[in-house]
Design a protein around this motif. Structure first.
Motif, mmCIF file in Angstrom:
data_model
loop_
_atom_site.group_PDB
_atom_site.id
_atom_site.type_symbol
_atom_site.label_atom_id
_atom_site.label_comp_id
_atom_site.label_asym_id
_atom_site.label_seq_id
_atom_site.Cartn_x
_atom_site.Cartn_y
_atom_site.Cartn_z
ATOM 1 N N VAL A 94 -0.926 13.222 -11.887
ATOM 2 C CA VAL A 94 -0.070 12.032 -11.989
ATOM 3 C C VAL A 94 -0.594 11.161 -13.130
ATOM 4 N N PRO A 95 0.268 10.673 -14.027
ATOM 5 C CA PRO A 95 -0.193 9.831 -15.141
ATOM 6 C C PRO A 95 -1.009 8.633 -14.638
ATOM 7 N N SER A 96 -1.940 8.186 -15.472
ATOM 8 C CA SER A 96 -2.797 7.069 -15.078
ATOM 9 C C SER A 96 -3.051 6.159 -16.281
ATOM 10 N N PRO A 97 -3.053 4.834 -16.062
ATOM 11 C CA PRO A 97 -2.639 4.190 -14.815
ATOM 12 C C PRO A 97 -1.124 4.034 -14.761
ATOM 13 N N ILE A 98 -0.630 3.861 -13.554
ATOM 14 C CA ILE A 98 0.798 3.604 -13.360
ATOM 15 C C ILE A 98 0.969 2.135 -12.989
ATOM 16 N N TYR A 99 1.853 1.460 -13.677
ATOM 17 C CA TYR A 99 2.158 0.070 -13.329
ATOM 18 C C TYR A 99 3.480 0.057 -12.565
ATOM 19 N N ALA A 100 3.367 -0.007 -11.255
ATOM 20 C CA ALA A 100 4.565 -0.047 -10.414
ATOM 21 C C ALA A 100 5.290 -1.367 -10.660
ATOM 22 N N LEU A 101 6.544 -1.287 -11.011
ATOM 23 C CA LEU A 101 7.315 -2.477 -11.369
ATOM 24 C C LEU A 101 7.866 -3.153 -10.119
ATOM 25 N N GLY A 102 7.582 -4.413 -9.995
ATOM 26 C CA GLY A 102 8.099 -5.170 -8.863
ATOM 27 C C GLY A 102 8.742 -6.464 -9.304
ATOM 28 N N ILE A 103 9.752 -6.861 -8.581
ATOM 29 C CA ILE A 103 10.349 -8.184 -8.776
ATOM 30 C C ILE A 103 10.015 -8.993 -7.541
ATOM 31 N N GLY A 104 9.206 -10.019 -7.732
ATOM 32 C CA GLY A 104 8.715 -10.775 -6.590
ATOM 33 C C GLY A 104 9.761 -11.629 -5.923
ATOM 34 N N SER A 105 10.723 -12.093 -6.671
ATOM 35 C CA SER A 105 11.790 -12.919 -6.108
ATOM 36 C C SER A 105 12.896 -13.028 -7.149
ATOM 37 N N THR A 106 14.071 -13.419 -6.686
ATOM 38 C CA THR A 106 15.219 -13.481 -7.592
ATOM 39 C C THR A 106 15.973 -14.791 -7.460
ATOM 40 N N PHE A 107 16.699 -15.131 -8.521
ATOM 41 C CA PHE A 107 17.611 -16.268 -8.524
ATOM 42 C C PHE A 107 19.047 -15.766 -8.493
ATOM 43 N N SER A 108 19.841 -16.345 -7.623
ATOM 44 C CA SER A 108 21.290 -16.126 -7.631
ATOM 45 C C SER A 108 21.946 -17.480 -7.404
ATOM 46 N N ILE A 109 23.268 -17.510 -7.461
ATOM 47 C CA ILE A 109 24.013 -18.736 -7.161
ATOM 48 C C ILE A 109 24.955 -18.434 -6.003
ATOM 49 N N TYR A 128 0.825 -1.206 0.000
ATOM 50 C CA TYR A 128 0.000 0.000 0.000
ATOM 51 C C TYR A 128 0.867 1.267 0.000
ATOM 52 N N VAL A 129 2.021 1.187 0.646
ATOM 53 C CA VAL A 129 2.951 2.315 0.587
ATOM 54 C C VAL A 129 3.427 2.507 -0.858
ATOM 55 N N SER A 130 3.759 1.418 -1.531
ATOM 56 C CA SER A 130 4.191 1.502 -2.924
ATOM 57 C C SER A 130 3.098 2.113 -3.794
ATOM 58 N N ILE A 131 1.852 1.730 -3.532
ATOM 59 C CA ILE A 131 0.738 2.255 -4.324
ATOM 60 C C ILE A 131 0.645 3.769 -4.194
ATOM 61 N N VAL A 132 0.661 4.291 -2.968
ATOM 62 C CA VAL A 132 0.483 5.742 -2.810
ATOM 63 C C VAL A 132 1.728 6.518 -3.241
ATOM 64 N N LYS A 171 8.484 0.745 -22.493
ATOM 65 C CA LYS A 171 8.484 2.186 -22.786
ATOM 66 C C LYS A 171 9.045 3.017 -21.629
ATOM 67 N N ASN A 172 9.573 2.355 -20.610
ATOM 68 C CA ASN A 172 10.080 3.037 -19.412
ATOM 69 C C ASN A 172 9.006 3.888 -18.733
ATOM 70 N N GLN A 173 7.765 3.439 -18.830
ATOM 71 C CA GLN A 173 6.645 4.155 -18.208
ATOM 72 C C GLN A 173 6.106 3.325 -17.042
ATOM 73 N N TYR A 174 6.938 3.142 -16.066
ATOM 74 C CA TYR A 174 6.544 2.312 -14.938
ATOM 75 C C TYR A 174 6.866 3.025 -13.627
ATOM 76 N N GLY A 175 6.259 2.530 -12.563
ATOM 77 C CA GLY A 175 6.549 3.052 -11.235
ATOM 78 C C GLY A 175 7.496 2.119 -10.498
ATOM 79 N N TYR A 176 7.641 2.343 -9.201
ATOM 80 C CA TYR A 176 8.663 1.643 -8.424
ATOM 81 C C TYR A 176 8.064 1.026 -7.161
ATOM 82 N N THR A 177 8.241 -0.282 -6.994
ATOM 83 C CA THR A 177 7.809 -0.920 -5.752
ATOM 84 C C THR A 177 8.944 -0.847 -4.728
ATOM 85 N N THR A 178 8.578 -0.686 -3.476
ATOM 86 C CA THR A 178 9.590 -0.487 -2.436
ATOM 87 C C THR A 178 10.464 -1.718 -2.234
ATOM 88 N N TRP A 179 9.867 -2.912 -2.366
ATOM 89 C CA TRP A 179 10.656 -4.127 -2.111
ATOM 90 C C TRP A 179 11.646 -4.433 -3.235
#
Length: 439
Positions: free
Chosen positions: A298-313, A197-201, A380-388
């Motif tokens: 503020v542009p609408s709609p905004i798709y906040a970009l998130g990465i839910g999980s990552t792979f590393s070695i 919800y913080v990311s949304i606002v 198109k680089n038209q995305y928002g930012y998720t905190t995580w």
């Protein structure tokens, strides 16, 4: 059969058993610790990933260990002692920077070149996985935040999907008047739900341009746009939009409420597409999803970009080649199609080209449409930012607990943002802020 024949057969059987045992011993293990997954999803990973991978790699033995909600804690401890899994599965890039800085992860640049990841994966995600110029992580899935709602319920009440914050608040007040919870939400099983919800606002009220500037250190997190955003989120809480049971409902239990009509809307992420087939059909309801409405200017709609999980070695891995082969298999067209047919919302791997991917016809078209909208916004680089995804770890951890303190009246918005900003500046000075691609 004579005694000598029996002895001969018995000896042959023992030899065969010995050969099989030797072959089993020769197989190189590849360990992967996974988070919580429903029984049917655990079965899907076994059938669609583990079994076909092992069949195609007879000298390797992949195993997935489901660690549940304790994964993050167990992984941190194991990585410190060098006893963790081969495939390091984190909750997002903010975790990767700290591990890379501590020397716990293996650079993936050589594997990316050898296995063609640079050509196969969307460039922004290659950049997000880098630390000090080296690649340390790739995303399992990319996701966004928006607004799920029950279209059947909306049609019945003559409601239209909101396109502005004002329209959404008007709807929320009408829902409350009818005895419904406006926002289906709960953090009983995952406290970091708070940051959704913080990311949304931050994106829909303060705006992604301001979030980008703060992430780059060009403006402080105490700036007026962020004060307005957190004040608005707190206003929604105090007005009861999140309902009376936020701290006792799990995310899935809360999401189920929009299918039953107990709640009107669910501001949440695309990972909840996995819960749509569990609850909407049995309630004869049609789901819908839109980008979260935006404030004026503020542009609408905004798709906040998130990465839910990552792979590393892991740097301590005894079989890094095998771990890289598993990650490579995950980024195949076949696996994308197979897993997204049975498990939507959790395996939207960032492949550049989905033209060769075949997903089952039974998959809800809404899912594909939403993922396409997100992919277009990213392209198109038209995305928002998720905190995580974009905040460093200690800052992100404080955000989760600090927002609760604001809701519960223990601190003010100003105090929350001051502490958030101080944590961010400290981590930025220490080089722990994840890579921020240029807008």
């Amino acid at each position: 059969m004579g005694f000598r024949a029996k002895i001969t057969l018995a000896g042959a059987a023992l030899v065969a058993l010995g050969v099989a045992a030797a072959q089993a011993e020769d197989k190189k293990p590849i360990s992967w610790w996974y988070e919580t997954a429903a029984p049917e999803n655990q079965e899907a990973l076994q059938k669609l990933l583990v079994e076909p991978f092992n069949a195609a790699h007879p000298n390797e033995e992949l195993s997935i260990d489901f660690r549940g909600a304790e994964l993050d804690k167990q992984l941190r401890i194991a990585m410190l002692s060098g006893s963790g899994p081969d495939i390091v599965y984190t909750a997002g890039p903010s975790y990767v920077a700290a591990m890379a800085q501590a020397g716990q992860l293996l650079p993936l640049d050589d594997y990316a070149a050898k296995l063609g990841w640079n050509e196969r994966i969307l460039p922004v995600f290659i950049e997000l996985g880098k630390y000090n110029g080296k690649l340390y992580a790739l995303p399992k899935t990319y996701e966004t935040l928006g607004l799920f709602y029950n279209k059947t319920l909306f049609d019945k009440n003559g409601w239209k999907a909101p396109t502005t914050i004002a329209e959404m608040e008007k709807l929320a007040d009408e829902m409350k008047a009818k005895g419904m919870v406006p926002f289906a939400a709960g953090n009983a099983d995952w406290r970091p739900t708070n940051e959704h919800y913080v990311s949304i606002v931050l994106n829909s009220i303060a705006g992604p341009d301001n979030v980008y500037k703060a992430l780059k250190g060009e403006i402080p997190w105490t700036a007026e746009p962020f004060v307005k955003a957190i004040d608005k989120l707190n206003e929604w809480w105090q007005k009861g939009y999140f309902g009376p049971n936020y701290f006792s409902l799990t995310g899935e239990q809360a999401f189920a409420q929009i299918a039953t009509g107990q709640a009107g809307m669910a501001p949440t992420g695309t990972w909840n597409f996995q819960n749509v087939p569990r609850y909407f059909p049995q309630n004869n309801a049609e789901p819908a999803f839109i980008g979260f409405p935006s404030a004026e200017g503020v542009p609408s709609p905004i798709y906040a970009l998130g990465i839910g999980s990552t792979f590393s070695i892991a740097n301590s891995s005894e079989n890094p080649e095998g771990a890289a082969e598993v990650i490579d298999y995950v980024f195949s067209d076949k696996f994308y199609g197979d897993i997204n047919t049975v498990w939507q919302g959790e395996w939207n791997t960032p492949l550049k080209d989905l033209s060769k991917v075949k997903i089952g016809a039974e998959v809800l078209p809404l899912y594909g449409e939403t993922m396409k909208s997100l992919a277009d916004a990213v392209g198109k680089n038209q995305y928002g930012y998720t905190t995580w995804t974009f905040l460093p770890p200690a800052t992100d951890t404080y955000l989760v607990s600090g927002m609760e303190e604001v809701w519960l009246g223990k601190i003010t918005t100003a105090q929350f943002l001051e502490k958030l900003n101080a944590a961010f500046l400290e981590e930025k000075a220490a080089g722990k802020v994840p890579a921020i691609p240029a807008r």
